[in-house]
Design an enzyme around this catalytic site. Structure first.
Site, PDB file in Angstrom:
ATOM      1  N   ALA A   1       9.074  46.993  20.211  1.00 24.92           N
ATOM      2  CA  ALA A   1      10.135  46.001  20.110  1.00 24.92           C
ATOM      3  C   ALA A   1      11.430  46.678  20.538  1.00 24.92           C
ATOM      4  O   ALA A   1      11.490  47.897  20.710  1.00 24.92           O
ATOM      5  CB  ALA A   1      10.236  45.459  18.687  1.00 24.92           C
ATOM      6  N   TYR A   2      12.471  45.871  20.681  1.00 25.13           N
ATOM      7  CA  TYR A   2      13.734  46.362  21.215  1.00 25.13           C
ATOM      8  C   TYR A   2      14.854  46.219  20.196  1.00 25.13           C
ATOM      9  O   TYR A   2      15.029  45.165  19.596  1.00 25.13           O
ATOM     10  CB  TYR A   2      14.066  45.625  22.517  1.00 25.13           C
ATOM     11  CG  TYR A   2      13.088  46.019  23.589  1.00 25.13           C
ATOM     12  CD1 TYR A   2      13.390  47.042  24.463  1.00 25.13           C
ATOM     13  CD2 TYR A   2      11.838  45.425  23.661  1.00 25.13           C
ATOM     14  CE1 TYR A   2      12.475  47.460  25.414  1.00 25.13           C
ATOM     15  CE2 TYR A   2      10.913  45.834  24.603  1.00 25.13           C
ATOM     16  CZ  TYR A   2      11.238  46.853  25.477  1.00 25.13           C
ATOM     17  OH  TYR A   2      10.322  47.266  26.398  1.00 25.13           O
TER      18      TYR A   2
END
Length: 159
Positions: free
Chosen positions: A28-29
């Site tokens: 994820a970011y």
């Protein structure tokens, strides 16, 4: 400083008989824009924090800095992500002195299969296996950061 040079392709055929290794990846970011991304990733029993700069004009190259971090820390940091999560199985496929990384996506992007090839220069010549499809290098909709931001898979139950 590290520069990553990679090409990205859709996969159109069966590569499974050539796979030498598989790993489950969850990522994820923490930040995602055209100028930079900050990614947290678990890969098997390891974890990494990665910072990438903007791609150059042809989409082949960008600055990349990757650091190993404790797996338990990564699992907690994933909860802070600003985007949805990506879950995929990475398959390592050697072909003609190169190593293709073939990602089979699960969850919101089930059915998407992308192959990436890291190169030592933008002009490096490489052979394309029969199962390799259309090149999508530089197409934003195939960037992992875009995929993560365009998913409904973030239900907090990812591992």
């Amino acid at each position: 400083m590290s520069i990553e040079i990679e090409r990205k392709f859709l996969v159109k055929g069966d590569f499974s008989s050539c796979v030498v290794k598989k790993e489950k990846i969850v990522q994820a970011y923490l930040a995602a824009s055209r100028e930079r991304t900050v990614r947290i990733r678990t890969k098997g029993d390891k974890a990494f924090l990665t910072i990438k700069g903007a791609a150059n004009t042809n989409g082949f190259s960008h600055l990349e800095f990757e650091y190993p971090i404790p797996l338990q820390d990564a699992q907690e940091i994933l909860k802070l992500a600003q985007t949805g999560w990506i879950e995929k199985e990475r398959n390592y496929v050697p072909f003609e002195n190169h190593l293709f990384e073939v990602d089979i996506f699960h969850g919101a992007h089930e059915g998407l299969i992308l192959a990436e090839l890291e190169l030592s220069s933008e002009n490096e010549v490489f052979e394309k296996p029969d199962w390799l499809g259309e090149e999508v290098t530089g197409e934003e909709r195939y960037y992992n950061a875009w995929l993560a931001g365009n998913t409904n898979a973030d239900d907090g139950e990812h591992k």
